[in-house]
Design a protein around this motif. Structure first.
Motif, mmCIF file in Angstrom:
data_model
loop_
_atom_site.group_PDB
_atom_site.id
_atom_site.type_symbol
_atom_site.label_atom_id
_atom_site.label_comp_id
_atom_site.label_asym_id
_atom_site.label_seq_id
_atom_site.Cartn_x
_atom_site.Cartn_y
_atom_site.Cartn_z
ATOM 1 N N PRO A 146 0.829 -1.202 0.000
ATOM 2 C CA PRO A 146 0.000 0.000 0.000
ATOM 3 C C PRO A 146 0.868 1.260 0.000
ATOM 4 C CG PRO A 146 0.076 -0.948 2.196
ATOM 5 C CD PRO A 146 0.775 -1.920 1.281
ATOM 6 N N LYS A 147 0.305 2.354 -0.416
ATOM 7 C CA LYS A 147 1.064 3.603 -0.505
ATOM 8 C C LYS A 147 1.674 3.991 0.840
ATOM 9 C CE LYS A 147 0.804 7.973 -2.952
ATOM 10 N NZ LYS A 147 -0.049 8.753 -3.883
ATOM 11 N N SER A 148 0.997 3.650 1.920
ATOM 12 C CA SER A 148 1.498 3.983 3.253
ATOM 13 C C SER A 148 2.799 3.267 3.586
ATOM 14 C CB SER A 148 0.441 3.649 4.309
ATOM 15 O OG SER A 148 0.108 2.267 4.256
ATOM 16 N N ASN A 149 3.130 2.214 2.830
ATOM 17 C CA ASN A 149 4.348 1.434 3.088
ATOM 18 C C ASN A 149 5.397 1.584 1.986
ATOM 19 O OD1 ASN A 149 2.697 0.556 5.152
ATOM 20 N ND2 ASN A 149 3.119 -1.614 4.851
ATOM 21 N N PHE A 150 5.279 2.610 1.164
ATOM 22 C CA PHE A 150 6.207 2.769 0.044
ATOM 23 C C PHE A 150 7.659 2.936 0.486
ATOM 24 C CE2 PHE A 150 3.493 4.184 -3.847
ATOM 25 C CZ PHE A 150 2.850 2.968 -3.815
ATOM 26 N N MET A 151 7.883 3.325 1.747
ATOM 27 C CA MET A 151 9.264 3.464 2.210
ATOM 28 C C MET A 151 9.987 2.117 2.218
ATOM 29 S SD MET A 151 11.277 5.973 2.934
ATOM 30 C CE MET A 151 10.354 7.360 3.580
ATOM 31 N N ASP A 152 9.221 1.026 2.224
ATOM 32 C CA ASP A 152 9.857 -0.294 2.129
ATOM 33 C C ASP A 152 10.540 -0.486 0.776
ATOM 34 O OD1 ASP A 152 9.221 -1.119 4.669
ATOM 35 O OD2 ASP A 152 7.371 -2.140 4.085
ATOM 36 N N LEU A 153 10.032 0.181 -0.254
ATOM 37 C CA LEU A 153 10.689 0.123 -1.562
ATOM 38 C C LEU A 153 12.079 0.737 -1.480
ATOM 39 C CD1 LEU A 153 7.716 1.228 -3.853
ATOM 40 C CD2 LEU A 153 8.656 -1.088 -3.643
ATOM 41 N N LEU A 154 12.199 1.812 -0.699
ATOM 42 C CA LEU A 154 13.504 2.442 -0.517
ATOM 43 C C LEU A 154 14.406 1.559 0.335
ATOM 44 C CD1 LEU A 154 14.890 5.246 -1.190
ATOM 45 C CD2 LEU A 154 14.393 5.848 1.182
ATOM 46 N N ALA A 155 13.847 0.986 1.382
ATOM 47 C CA ALA A 155 14.633 0.150 2.295
ATOM 48 C C ALA A 155 15.236 -1.051 1.586
ATOM 49 C CB ALA A 155 13.765 -0.296 3.461
ATOM 50 N N TYR A 156 14.519 -1.576 0.575
ATOM 51 C CA TYR A 156 14.986 -2.762 -0.137
ATOM 52 C C TYR A 156 15.471 -2.437 -1.548
ATOM 53 C CZ TYR A 156 13.186 -5.523 3.716
ATOM 54 O OH TYR A 156 12.978 -6.070 4.960
ATOM 55 N N ASN A 157 15.851 -1.178 -1.739
ATOM 56 C CA ASN A 157 16.477 -0.746 -2.998
ATOM 57 C C ASN A 157 15.629 -1.105 -4.212
ATOM 58 O OD1 ASN A 157 18.507 0.541 -4.468
ATOM 59 N ND2 ASN A 157 19.665 -1.345 -4.775
ATOM 60 N N ALA A 158 14.310 -0.888 -4.097
ATOM 61 C CA ALA A 158 13.396 -1.212 -5.193
ATOM 62 C C ALA A 158 12.623 0.018 -5.670
ATOM 63 C CB ALA A 158 12.421 -2.297 -4.751
ATOM 64 N N PHE A 159 13.167 1.206 -5.359
ATOM 65 C CA PHE A 159 12.476 2.445 -5.720
ATOM 66 C C PHE A 159 13.199 3.198 -6.832
ATOM 67 C CE2 PHE A 159 9.373 5.141 -2.978
ATOM 68 C CZ PHE A 159 8.647 5.479 -4.107
#
Length: 326
Positions: A146-159
């Motif tokens: 969900p959009k509220s968890n998009f920071m996980d994309l940054l944490a796992y180098n997927a952004f």
């Protein structure tokens, strides 16, 4: 939505004569056949342009454009203006894709959704599935972020990468989202952050179909003349802080970005003299982004001496430290 009429595939091409044929053939071999392929020859000095033209002759789906060397961002922006499909995806000219790559992305696409597939790292012909994406798959067994968890994309180098995902061209054009041609590092992440504003959720596609070929002259090791994305990045990223752990993730990311900037300032190919480099270090240490992650410095794994020099913002000592380390 694999039945969607057509998708535009954009490839910026600069001196990729040794790789372009494999890249293009991997696209022509896709199980999803309804696409247009836009090859942007960005002022190549090798046979890239000739190879691209030859492909255009044998396949009517391929369109070739030649321009003076302006960089990958300018090439992608030009192609965005030429694309005629509803959806678009980007591929680098020295990479290639597996045969169901486009099909998998389109099957998982819907309005407001951003499908992302896995990347295969190719190094010395050895293939390894990207471990960060594998961890994301394990973290989200239902495959939706969900959009509220998009920071996980940054944490796992997927952004960061503009590859491995499909974009809605209507969103890009309606909101005038473009790659920043004045930035030469992390410009892809800036583009994705602006695009993500208009997305409801990300779908993780359990398919490792984008083959990233690693080279020695990677972006992280070379000198960047326009390394000035730091403040813009933080301004965009803070809007994705929704959970207590998100701030820590962003602090860590901004710290790593600052360390790359310091390496870039001290790079042997930098044209600046000692005074100019120290002035750039001073600017970094006085910035809002440095103040944001300063408290994180003591928890890093860098050596004690460098940790203290950074914490107390001693530009002249950083200059000496990096010179002694060469």
């Amino acid at each position: 939505m694999e039945h969607l009429s057509k998708i535009s595939v954009i490839i910026p091409c600069y001196n990729v004569a040794n790789h372009l044929s494999k890249c293009v053939e991997s696209i022509r071999a896709q199980t999803h056949k309804n696409f247009e392929l836009l090859l942007i020859n960005d002022g190549s000095s090798d046979a890239t342009g000739k190879i691209a033209d030859e492909f255009a002759v044998k396949d009517s789906r391929i369109k070739v454009f030649h321009q003076e060397n302006r960089g990958a961002s300018a090439a992608r922006n030009f192609a965005i203006g030429k694309a005629t499909s509803d959806l678009v995806l980007f591929i680098d000219g020295d990479d290639y894709i597996k045969e169901e790559y486009i099909k998998q992305l389109l099957t998982n696409y819907s309005e407001g959704n951003w499908p992302i597939c896995g990347m295969v790292n190719i190094k010395k012909q050895a293939e390894t599935n990207n471990q960060n994406f594998q961890k994301l798959l394990e973290l989200y067994p239902k495959r939706e972020i969900p959009k509220s968890n998009f920071m996980d994309l940054l944490a796992y180098n997927a952004f960061s990468s503009p590859c491995v995902r499909v974009y809605d061209l209507k969103i890009i054009r309606e909101h005038q989202i473009r790659f920043d041609e004045n930035v030469s590092y992390q410009e892809d992440l800036l583009f994705n952050l602006k695009y993500a504003r208009h997305i409801n959720h990300v779908t993780l596609v359990d398919y490792f179909g984008y083959c990233y070929v690693e080279h020695e002259n990677s972006s992280t090791g070379r000198f960047h003349e326009n390394f000035k994305q730091r403040e813009s990045l933080q301004k965009e990223l803070v809007t994705y802080i929704n959970r207590p752990e998100d701030k820590y993730v962003l602090q860590e990311f901004m710290f790593q970005t600052a360390m790359r900037e310091i390496s870039n300032i001290m790079h042997k190919k930098s044209p600046k003299d000692k005074r100019g480099k120290i002035a750039d270090l001073d600017e970094l240490f006085q910035s809002e982004s440095f103040a944001f992650f300063k408290s994180y410095i003591n928890s890093t794994k860098i050596n004690f001496v460098l940790k203290k020099i950074l914490f107390f913002k001693k530009s002249s000592l950083i200059y000496r430290y990096y010179n002694l380390s060469k």
